[in-house]
Scaffold this motif. Structure first.
Motif, PDB file in Angstrom:
ATOM      1  N   LEU A  20       8.807 -18.386 -10.754  1.00  0.00           N
ATOM      2  CA  LEU A  20       9.415 -17.890 -12.056  1.00  0.00           C
ATOM      3  C   LEU A  20       9.462 -19.124 -12.830  1.00  0.00           C
ATOM      4  CD1 LEU A  20      13.280 -17.193 -10.357  1.00  0.00           C
ATOM      5  CD2 LEU A  20      11.898 -15.670 -11.769  1.00  0.00           C
ATOM      6  N   LEU A  21       8.792 -18.579 -13.997  1.00  0.00           N
ATOM      7  CA  LEU A  21       8.665 -19.563 -15.180  1.00  0.00           C
ATOM      8  C   LEU A  21       9.627 -19.013 -16.198  1.00  0.00           C
ATOM      9  CD1 LEU A  21       4.695 -19.171 -15.534  1.00  0.00           C
ATOM     10  CD2 LEU A  21       5.944 -20.588 -13.999  1.00  0.00           C
ATOM     11  N   GLY A  22      10.911 -19.808 -16.164  1.00  0.00           N
ATOM     12  CA  GLY A  22      12.124 -19.509 -16.722  1.00  0.00           C
ATOM     13  C   GLY A  22      12.651 -18.356 -15.914  1.00  0.00           C
ATOM     14  N   THR A  23      12.676 -16.970 -16.669  1.00  0.00           N
ATOM     15  CA  THR A  23      12.867 -15.895 -16.018  1.00  0.00           C
ATOM     16  C   THR A  23      11.954 -14.967 -15.951  1.00  0.00           C
ATOM     17  OG1 THR A  23      13.809 -14.905 -17.977  1.00  0.00           O
ATOM     18  CG2 THR A  23      15.490 -15.966 -16.778  1.00  0.00           C
ATOM     19  N   SER A  24      10.604 -15.493 -16.312  1.00  0.00           N
ATOM     20  CA  SER A  24       9.422 -14.685 -16.264  1.00  0.00           C
ATOM     21  C   SER A  24       8.876 -14.731 -14.751  1.00  0.00           C
ATOM     22  CB  SER A  24       8.105 -15.101 -16.999  1.00  0.00           C
ATOM     23  OG  SER A  24       8.647 -15.019 -18.326  1.00  0.00           O
ATOM     24  N   LEU A  25       8.635 -13.483 -13.915  1.00  0.00           N
ATOM     25  CA  LEU A  25       8.731 -13.415 -12.552  1.00  0.00           C
ATOM     26  C   LEU A  25       7.079 -13.107 -12.209  1.00  0.00           C
ATOM     27  CD1 LEU A  25       9.719 -13.158  -9.708  1.00  0.00           C
ATOM     28  CD2 LEU A  25      10.352 -10.815 -10.383  1.00  0.00           C
ATOM     29  N   ARG A  26       6.663 -13.617 -11.399  1.00  0.00           N
ATOM     30  CA  ARG A  26       5.567 -13.217 -10.377  1.00  0.00           C
ATOM     31  C   ARG A  26       5.834 -13.222  -8.939  1.00  0.00           C
ATOM     32  NH1 ARG A  26      -0.777 -15.434  -9.957  1.00  0.00           N
ATOM     33  NH2 ARG A  26      -1.833 -13.246 -10.063  1.00  0.00           N
ATOM     34  N   VAL A  27       5.599 -11.974  -8.233  1.00  0.00           N
ATOM     35  CA  VAL A  27       5.886 -11.670  -6.956  1.00  0.00           C
ATOM     36  C   VAL A  27       4.556 -11.906  -6.186  1.00  0.00           C
ATOM     37  CG1 VAL A  27       6.572 -10.285  -5.359  1.00  0.00           C
ATOM     38  CG2 VAL A  27       7.785 -10.214  -7.597  1.00  0.00           C
ATOM     39  N   TYR A  28       4.821 -12.708  -5.133  1.00  0.00           N
ATOM     40  CA  TYR A  28       3.704 -12.899  -4.281  1.00  0.00           C
ATOM     41  C   TYR A  28       3.936 -12.496  -2.713  1.00  0.00           C
ATOM     42  CZ  TYR A  28       1.660 -16.345  -7.123  1.00  0.00           C
ATOM     43  OH  TYR A  28       0.984 -16.947  -8.474  1.00  0.00           O
ATOM     44  N   ARG A  29       3.093 -12.092  -1.821  1.00  0.00           N
ATOM     45  CA  ARG A  29       3.277 -11.337  -0.557  1.00  0.00           C
ATOM     46  C   ARG A  29       2.201 -11.955   0.196  1.00  0.00           C
ATOM     47  NH1 ARG A  29       1.449  -7.217   2.071  1.00  0.00           N
ATOM     48  NH2 ARG A  29       0.387  -6.329   0.226  1.00  0.00           N
ATOM     49  N   GLY A  30       2.693 -12.694   1.272  1.00  0.00           N
ATOM     50  CA  GLY A  30       1.900 -13.241   2.266  1.00  0.00           C
ATOM     51  C   GLY A  30       1.919 -12.523   3.438  1.00  0.00           C
ATOM     52  N   THR A  31       0.781 -11.949   4.048  1.00  0.00           N
ATOM     53  CA  THR A  31       0.687 -11.088   5.240  1.00  0.00           C
ATOM     54  C   THR A  31       0.440 -12.153   6.554  1.00  0.00           C
ATOM     55  OG1 THR A  31      -0.020  -9.326   4.018  1.00  0.00           O
ATOM     56  CG2 THR A  31      -0.270  -9.292   6.507  1.00  0.00           C
ATOM     57  N   VAL A  32       1.484 -12.015   7.498  1.00  0.00           N
ATOM     58  CA  VAL A  32       1.159 -12.963   8.517  1.00  0.00           C
ATOM     59  C   VAL A  32       0.135 -12.844   9.378  1.00  0.00           C
ATOM     60  CG1 VAL A  32       2.456 -13.951  10.785  1.00  0.00           C
ATOM     61  CG2 VAL A  32       3.811 -13.600   8.605  1.00  0.00           C
ATOM     62  N   ALA A  33       0.069 -11.494   9.589  1.00  0.00           N
ATOM     63  CA  ALA A  33      -1.178 -11.119  10.479  1.00  0.00           C
ATOM     64  C   ALA A  33      -2.730 -11.655  10.201  1.00  0.00           C
ATOM     65  CB  ALA A  33      -0.894  -9.744  10.894  1.00  0.00           C
ATOM     66  N   THR A  34      -2.743 -11.644   8.917  1.00  0.00           N
ATOM     67  CA  THR A  34      -4.266 -11.850   8.359  1.00  0.00           C
ATOM     68  C   THR A  34      -4.012 -13.246   7.500  1.00  0.00           C
ATOM     69  OG1 THR A  34      -3.431 -10.527   6.181  1.00  0.00           O
ATOM     70  CG2 THR A  34      -4.642  -9.478   8.015  1.00  0.00           C
ATOM     71  N   TYR A  35      -2.946 -13.662   7.365  1.00  0.00           N
ATOM     72  CA  TYR A  35      -2.688 -15.054   6.805  1.00  0.00           C
ATOM     73  C   TYR A  35      -3.630 -14.752   5.322  1.00  0.00           C
ATOM     74  CZ  TYR A  35      -1.833 -20.106   6.835  1.00  0.00           C
ATOM     75  OH  TYR A  35      -1.265 -21.182   6.757  1.00  0.00           O
ATOM     76  N   SER A  36      -3.179 -13.884   4.596  1.00  0.00           N
ATOM     77  CA  SER A  36      -3.598 -13.637   3.252  1.00  0.00           C
ATOM     78  C   SER A  36      -2.479 -13.645   2.190  1.00  0.00           C
ATOM     79  CB  SER A  36      -4.361 -12.347   3.398  1.00  0.00           C
ATOM     80  OG  SER A  36      -3.771 -11.309   3.824  1.00  0.00           O
ATOM     81  N   VAL A  37      -2.771 -13.904   0.874  1.00  0.00           N
ATOM     82  CA  VAL A  37      -1.914 -13.725  -0.088  1.00  0.00           C
ATOM     83  C   VAL A  37      -2.043 -12.768  -1.014  1.00  0.00           C
ATOM     84  CG1 VAL A  37      -0.471 -15.205  -1.628  1.00  0.00           C
ATOM     85  CG2 VAL A  37      -1.093 -16.110   0.560  1.00  0.00           C
TER      86      VAL A  37
END
Length: 201
Positions: free
Chosen positions: A133-150
């Motif tokens: 969150l940059l203030g209320t500007s949102l960026r969503v991240y998703r990390g996958t446990v099996a591949t250790y990727s983001v």
């Protein structure tokens, strides 16, 4: 209205964010001014402490690595699984002004990736979500446990001196958390977390 079927955020919750935004820079308050409203939002989304169950814990910080004093995470939502706290959602909060600076966006992205590197292995779910969150500007991240990727994938800084051009990651924080789209994104993430945690109970 219950969170799962809301079409807009509660008026009083939106007001909390607007009050805090209006206090920017006064009395030394920067991004920390958003901690209260974000905590209230997470509590509302997860219904923490309501009813007879306490299935989730919202921690304002995790202990910092002594060798890296800035390694504390602003918020970690942990699920209580088999008498252990397990991270299921990460949140980093920066000041509104970070959205307009390529250098700050670069640092915000790098910090989120460091958080995933530190915590992805501890997540009990297939995916660990992160909110920047940059203030209320949102960026969503998703990390996958099996591949250790983001996801989204890392966008390398084109400068060898790590001084990004002015348009670097421009538009990456393109969703307002308080908008209907921001609400839908939170509903999607929380639904995923609740569904996956229930499988582990």
């Amino acid at each position: 209205m219950p969170f799962e079927t809301d079409t807009h955020w509660p008026t009083r919750l939106v007001k909390l964010f607007k009050i805090c935004r209006g206090q920017g820079g006064k009395g030394g308050m920067l991004e920390s001014r958003y901690n209260g409203p974000v905590n209230a939002m997470l509590t509302y989304c997860l219904q923490v402490g309501l009813g007879e169950e306490f299935d989730y814990v919202i921690g304002p910080q995790v202990p910092a690595d002594p060798d890296h004093p800035h390694s504390a995470i602003d918020f970690v939502v942990s699920a209580v699984i088999h008498d252990q706290f397990k991270p299921v959602l990460l949140i980093e909060i920066k000041d509104d002004t970070w959205a307009t600076s390529a250098t700050q966006r670069y640092h915000a992205d790098a910090q989120m990736r460091q958080r995933f590197h530190a915590m992805l292995n501890a997540c009990p779910l297939p995916d660990l979500h992160g909110l920047s969150l940059l203030g209320t500007s949102l960026r969503v991240y998703r990390g996958t446990v099996a591949t250790y990727s983001v996801d989204p994938m890392l966008e390398e800084c084109p400068s060898t001196e790590e001084v990004p051009p002015s348009n670097f990651l421009e538009g990456a924080w393109d969703r307002d958390l308080l908008s209907p789209g921001g609400l839908k994104e939170m509903q999607r993430i929380v639904s995923y977390i609740v569904t996956e945690v229930a499988k582990l109970s």
